[in-house]
Design an enzyme around this catalytic site. Structure first.
Site, PDB file in Angstrom:
ATOM      1  N   GLY A  91      41.142  24.385  54.809  1.00  0.00           N
ATOM      2  CA  GLY A  91      40.210  23.277  54.991  1.00  0.00           C
ATOM      3  C   GLY A  91      38.780  23.752  54.955  1.00  0.00           C
ATOM      4  N   ARG A  94      33.626  26.032  56.939  1.00  0.00           N
ATOM      5  CA  ARG A  94      32.189  26.129  57.197  1.00  0.00           C
ATOM      6  C   ARG A  94      31.391  25.220  56.257  1.00  0.00           C
ATOM      7  NH1 ARG A  94      30.266  32.074  54.906  1.00  0.00           N
ATOM      8  NH2 ARG A  94      31.538  32.102  53.021  1.00  0.00           N
ATOM      9  N   ASP A 126      33.275  31.340  63.005  1.00  0.00           N
ATOM     10  CA  ASP A 126      32.065  30.719  63.559  1.00  0.00           C
ATOM     11  C   ASP A 126      31.508  29.592  62.696  1.00  0.00           C
ATOM     12  OD1 ASP A 126      30.768  32.037  61.440  1.00  0.00           O
ATOM     13  OD2 ASP A 126      30.189  33.723  62.701  1.00  0.00           O
ATOM     14  N   ARG A 184      39.542  20.108  45.599  1.00  0.00           N
ATOM     15  CA  ARG A 184      40.084  21.359  45.066  1.00  0.00           C
ATOM     16  C   ARG A 184      41.575  21.203  44.739  1.00  0.00           C
ATOM     17  NH1 ARG A 184      36.879  25.391  48.030  1.00  0.00           N
ATOM     18  NH2 ARG A 184      35.154  24.274  49.003  1.00  0.00           N
ATOM     19  N   ASP A 251      42.614  27.394  46.414  1.00  0.00           N
ATOM     20  CA  ASP A 251      41.728  26.508  47.173  1.00  0.00           C
ATOM     21  C   ASP A 251      40.273  26.666  46.765  1.00  0.00           C
ATOM     22  OD1 ASP A 251      42.506  29.037  48.677  1.00  0.00           O
ATOM     23  OD2 ASP A 251      40.656  28.532  49.717  1.00  0.00           O
ATOM     24  N   ASP A 261      32.452  27.831  45.040  1.00  0.00           N
ATOM     25  CA  ASP A 261      32.546  28.847  46.094  1.00  0.00           C
ATOM     26  C   ASP A 261      32.105  30.225  45.600  1.00  0.00           C
ATOM     27  OD1 ASP A 261      33.365  26.961  47.864  1.00  0.00           O
ATOM     28  OD2 ASP A 261      35.470  27.548  47.872  1.00  0.00           O
TER      29      ASP A 261
END
Length: 481
Positions: A91, A94, A126, A184, A251, A261
């Site tokens: 998923g 970030r 994070d 995606r 993905d 990406d």
């Protein structure tokens, strides 16, 4: 008046899907954000207000501290295969979709913050991005657009002194990236055992992004066939400019055939068919020469996910078109790079021999192609086996002579497809160091301006076209990049 961020909102069309396709999530505030870059050209193309006309808190919008009025941010859930292994649920770990914008020309742009904090899909991470990786994504997405390769775009970037730990302590940054859609292959993988959701997602993609497929006897087969063709073209273009994605997990593959990406990517300097740009890729799964095959592998994964909506024979037929489509696109690009008017099957031998010579000598990919029309035989000094290159060049001249083509026109045509400027790793590294160590973002802007027009001469940017320095070979990028 052109709209500012406070005036751009449309509810993201993806957010109209049922709630199990995503989670609603607010960006995590970033302390004391500062503006790193604003893409004036893209903003103008989108019909947005200029940097000066935007709200004085532009950096706050670019990092998610402030949102367009009425924004309902979402992070989507998907699955995927990572390095060939089914990784299960993934998923947007970030990435947060904050808005969708309808430009005056009718183009829809989804606006997504990358690095704006954790989401339900962060898997204990994070949710942040660091300055170096954000600069690389910002610059490369615009470089790919300049090269004419389908890609996500970067509208702006903001940074903060907030510390983020990767291999060492770094500082945070956020990129506001845009695309017609960020769906995606992995979105379809996630619903492969939920036929109703799978059909809902496929219908959504067809309605908004492949409307011509709706009239087909089986719209889902037509959708797969279109994705196959777009992927074949995209990867042929990658190969032609020496671009290595670095992490072609399913993905990370766009349903629209966009380059998506930007992590451990790299443009090859010296040609190496087995070049691995990602230091995390121990097996070389995503090496340069593997990319076409991996593209097909990922398409098989997508087809497998879509099987509940089509019969296996139709899916296989769509997949079987990939190899021919890729070869046709790649052959046409190579034809143009060589300055030929027409492709002949015997030209594969000319190309294969050249690749073998370049590989043996690690001849610089971009420099060779750009200088082939003007330096010609003088390029022999870049090859270890100069005699073998002389033979190749003689055969190349004979092949050129078989066509009637004005030499000046040929050189102009070759320069339109062989870039002078690419985002070499050391150029990105210089921009990163200046930003990180000196707080100087002018190099980012200069590189962006240059890479917008990679085929033009641009004498004031000639230093960006120089062969890489020796220290460039020591630059390493990994999945944390």
């Amino acid at each position: 008046m052109k709209p500012t961020f406070d005036q751009i909102l449309l509810t993201p069309r993806f957010g109209r899907l049922p709630g199990h396709f995503y989670s609603r999530i607010q960006p995590t505030p970033l302390p004391s954000p500062y503006l790193i870059a604003w893409n004036t050209e893209l903003a103008s193309e989108m019909g947005l207000a200029s940097e000066a006309e935007q709200h004085p808190l532009l950096a706050n919008y670019l990092c998610g501290n402030r949102l367009p009025q009425g924004s309902e941010p979402i992070a989507s859930v998907y699955s995927g295969h990572q390095f060939g292994v089914n990784a299960g649920q993934l998923g947007d770990g970030r990435a947060i979709l904050i808005a969708e914008y309808l430009a005056p020309n009718g183009q829809h742009w989804e606006m997504q913050l990358k690095g704006a904090g954790p989401t339900p899909y962060s898997r204990r991470a994070d949710g942040r991005a660091v300055l170096r990786s954000s600069i690389r994504e910002y610059l490369c997405s615009e470089a790919m657009h300049g090269l004419g390769i389908a890609t996500t775009r970067a509208l702006g970037m903001a940074g903060s002194a907030q510390g983020v730990w990767r291999e060492s302590l770094e500082t945070a940054a956020v990129v506001l990236r845009t695309a017609p859609s960020f769906v995606r292959f992995g979105h379809f993988e996630h619903y492969r055992h939920d036929v109703d959701s799978l059909r809902t997602l496929a219908d959504w993609v067809i309605e908004y992004h492949y409307p011509d497929c709706a009239a087909a006897s089986n719209p889902y087969v037509a959708l797969l066939a279109n994705v196959v063709e777009r992927t074949a073209l995209m990867i042929a273009q990658w190969q032609a400019v020496g671009f290595c994605h670095g992490v072609m997990n399913s993905d990370n593959m766009s349903i629209l055939g966009l380059t998506l990406d930007y992590g451990p990517f790299g443009f090859m300097d010296g040609f190496d068919a087995g070049h691995i740009c990602n230091h995390s890729d121990d097996s070389g799964r995503y090496a340069y020469q593997q990319q076409p095959e991996i593209g097909l592998w990922n398409l098989h994964v997508l087809a497998q996910a879509l099987l509940p909506l089509m019969d296996k024979a139709s899916a296989l037929h769509a997949l079987q078109q990939y190899q021919g489509q890729f070869e046709n696109h790649f052959a046409d690009l190579l034809r143009q790079k060589l300055g030929l008017l027409h492709w002949q099957e015997s030209d594969w031998h000319l190309i294969t021999t050249l690749f073998e010579l370049m590989h043996a000598s690690r001849c610089d990919w971009t420099y060779f192609w750009r200088n082939l029309p003007q330096l010609g035989a003088e390029l022999r000094d870049h090859f270890q086996d100069r005699g073998a290159f002389d033979i190749w060049f003689t055969n190349y001249q004979i092949r050129l002579g078989s066509e009637i083509h004005d030499p000046t026109e040929r050189q102009v045509a070759m320069n339109r497809v062989n870039p002078k400027y690419i985002l070499r790793n050391h150029l990105a590294e210089i921009a990163i160091r200046k930003a990180r160590d000196e707080g100087d973002f002018k190099e980012i802007k200069a590189l962006q301006q240059c890479l917008m027009h990679p085929f033009d001469e641009q004498p004031h940017f000639d230093h960006y076209a120089a062969l890489p320095p020796e220290w460039a070979a020591q630059i390493g990028v990994s999945c944390s990049s």
